[in-house]
Design a protein around this motif. Structure first.
Motif, mmCIF file in Angstrom:
data_model
loop_
_atom_site.group_PDB
_atom_site.id
_atom_site.type_symbol
_atom_site.label_atom_id
_atom_site.label_comp_id
_atom_site.label_asym_id
_atom_site.label_seq_id
_atom_site.Cartn_x
_atom_site.Cartn_y
_atom_site.Cartn_z
ATOM 1 N N LEU A 201 0.870 -1.172 0.000
ATOM 2 C CA LEU A 201 0.000 0.000 0.000
ATOM 3 C C LEU A 201 0.910 1.226 0.000
ATOM 4 O O LEU A 201 1.361 1.681 1.042
ATOM 5 C CB LEU A 201 -0.924 -0.013 1.220
ATOM 6 N N ASP A 206 -3.757 3.117 -3.973
ATOM 7 C CA ASP A 206 -3.634 1.708 -3.586
ATOM 8 C C ASP A 206 -4.601 1.381 -2.447
ATOM 9 O O ASP A 206 -5.251 0.324 -2.442
ATOM 10 C CB ASP A 206 -2.208 1.396 -3.115
ATOM 11 N N ILE A 207 -4.683 2.275 -1.481
ATOM 12 C CA ILE A 207 -5.587 2.063 -0.347
ATOM 13 C C ILE A 207 -7.032 1.977 -0.829
ATOM 14 O O ILE A 207 -7.777 1.063 -0.453
ATOM 15 C CB ILE A 207 -5.425 3.198 0.682
ATOM 16 N N VAL A 210 -7.839 -1.331 -2.635
ATOM 17 C CA VAL A 210 -8.001 -2.485 -1.744
ATOM 18 C C VAL A 210 -9.304 -2.391 -0.962
ATOM 19 O O VAL A 210 -10.025 -3.390 -0.812
ATOM 20 C CB VAL A 210 -6.787 -2.579 -0.785
ATOM 21 N N LEU A 220 -6.308 -1.213 7.787
ATOM 22 C CA LEU A 220 -5.148 -1.355 6.916
ATOM 23 C C LEU A 220 -3.889 -1.261 7.764
ATOM 24 O O LEU A 220 -3.823 -0.482 8.713
ATOM 25 C CB LEU A 220 -5.135 -0.233 5.876
ATOM 26 N N ILE A 222 0.190 -0.644 7.244
ATOM 27 C CA ILE A 222 1.138 -0.168 6.235
ATOM 28 C C ILE A 222 2.515 -0.025 6.874
ATOM 29 O O ILE A 222 2.644 0.521 7.966
ATOM 30 C CB ILE A 222 0.686 1.187 5.642
ATOM 31 N N TYR A 236 -4.556 10.191 3.323
ATOM 32 C CA TYR A 236 -5.769 9.362 3.205
ATOM 33 C C TYR A 236 -6.894 9.942 4.057
ATOM 34 O O TYR A 236 -8.045 10.033 3.609
ATOM 35 C CB TYR A 236 -5.432 7.936 3.635
#
Length: 316
Positions: A201, A206-207, A210, A220, A222, A236
């Motif tokens: 990620l 990318d986050i 997914v 998540l 990371i 994010y």
């Protein structure tokens, strides 16, 4: 603000995400719900002293820290859990994901996954003995085959685990090759515990990819993505990237705080400080000025290092 944001946990990486780095990251960038300590282990019959120092609550003020352990046997795990309890922790993460061969060949980390009875003995015993501790597990799809994690899924589902963190690679891959989203999907579909996705990620995109594909994720985790871009969780959460100027200011502050903390803490002189700071830049700003990063990597003089860092930050 997006009401459906998932919590982001900072994965532990040996040699990178120690207490010095965690404190600075939380203060300057933030966006992280939970940090994990790099795994605590027994070496030559004793718990490593630097692991104990790193997991001290006093070294992690204000952080939600979950200490992690790695152990192939119940007695070793129990010794480490006793240390955590003594320090006041009531959450513990069990590492079944470390891919390093020197540990894996002794059935540590991902090297334990091909031996389901050993995993059952370890996890069933320690969760049974400590009902007041919230245990989580961090694992890979397997060592040789993704079916190894699926074979353990019924055990995980029956144990009182707070959550599971799955990195969809095999142990033998280490950090090479592609992740296996289909392998993750098979585990995800059969898992009845809160499940966190970990692995590759690197961007907010990318986050989002997914979380769209796996909408029942609990969160998540990371590691390298946050080392490369310490603002990733913040970006994010706020829904937009930092400006170049703000990123440069924050990275400069992060470097200064980590540098000064190590300078006070380390007793080995200039060379030890220099070697520690080189690891700080190993993942950070992968698209930064190549000449400056090369100088940081190769220099044996602290003055050259400082000049290269100044040039690198000025080029952001």
């Amino acid at each position: 603000m997006n009401d459906h944001l998932l919590p982001i946990h900072f994965a532990p990486l040996q040699g990178y995400t120690d207490a010095v780095y965690r404190r600075a990251h939380a203060r300057i960038f933030g966006g992280i719900e939970t940090y994990y300590s790099p795994f605590v282990r027994i070496e030559h019959g004793e718990i490593r002293r630097r692991d104990v120092r790193d997991a001290e609550p006093g070294a992690n003020p204000g952080l939600h820290l979950i200490p992690q352990l790695i152990a192939p046997e119940v007695d070793k795990a129990e010794r480490i859990i006793s240390l955590f309890i003594e320090k006041g922790y009531r959450e513990v993460d069990i590492n079944l994901g470390c891919p390093f061969p020197v540990l894996a060949k002794r059935h540590n980390g991902a090297g334990m996954l091909p031996y389901p009875e050993e995993v059952r003995t370890l996890l069933s015993t320690i969760t049974g003995k400590h009902p007041d501790i919230r245990f989580s597990v961090k694992l890979r799809l397997g060592w040789e085959r993704p079916e190894e994690s699926l074979a353990l899924l019924p055990l995980f589902n029956e144990l009182p685990l707070s959550h599971i963190i799955l990195h969809p690679r095999l142990g033998k891959q280490q950090y090479k090759g592609e992740t296996d989203p289909e392998g993750f999907k098979a585990f995800y579909e059969g898992c009845n515990k809160p499940l966190f996705y970990n692995g590759d990620l690197l961007t907010v995109e990318d986050i989002r990819s997914v979380t769209t594909r796996f909408p029942r994720l609990a969160g998540l985790v990371i590691g390298r993505g946050l080392l490369a871009n310490p603002a990733l969780a913040l970006e994010y959460r706020q829904g937009e990237p930092l400006s170049a100027d703000e990123m440069a200011r924050k990275v400069s502050r992060l470097h200064t705080e980590v540098y000064e903390s190590y300078r006070e803490q380390l007793q080995g002189g200039e060379l030890q400080l220099l070697m520690k700071m080189k690891s700080f830049w190993e993942y950070l700003l992968p698209d930064g000025d190549r000449k400056s990063k090369k100088t940081i990597h190769k220099t044996t003089k602290l003055s050259n290092y400082q000049a290269a860092v100044s040039n690198l930050l000025a080029a952001l």
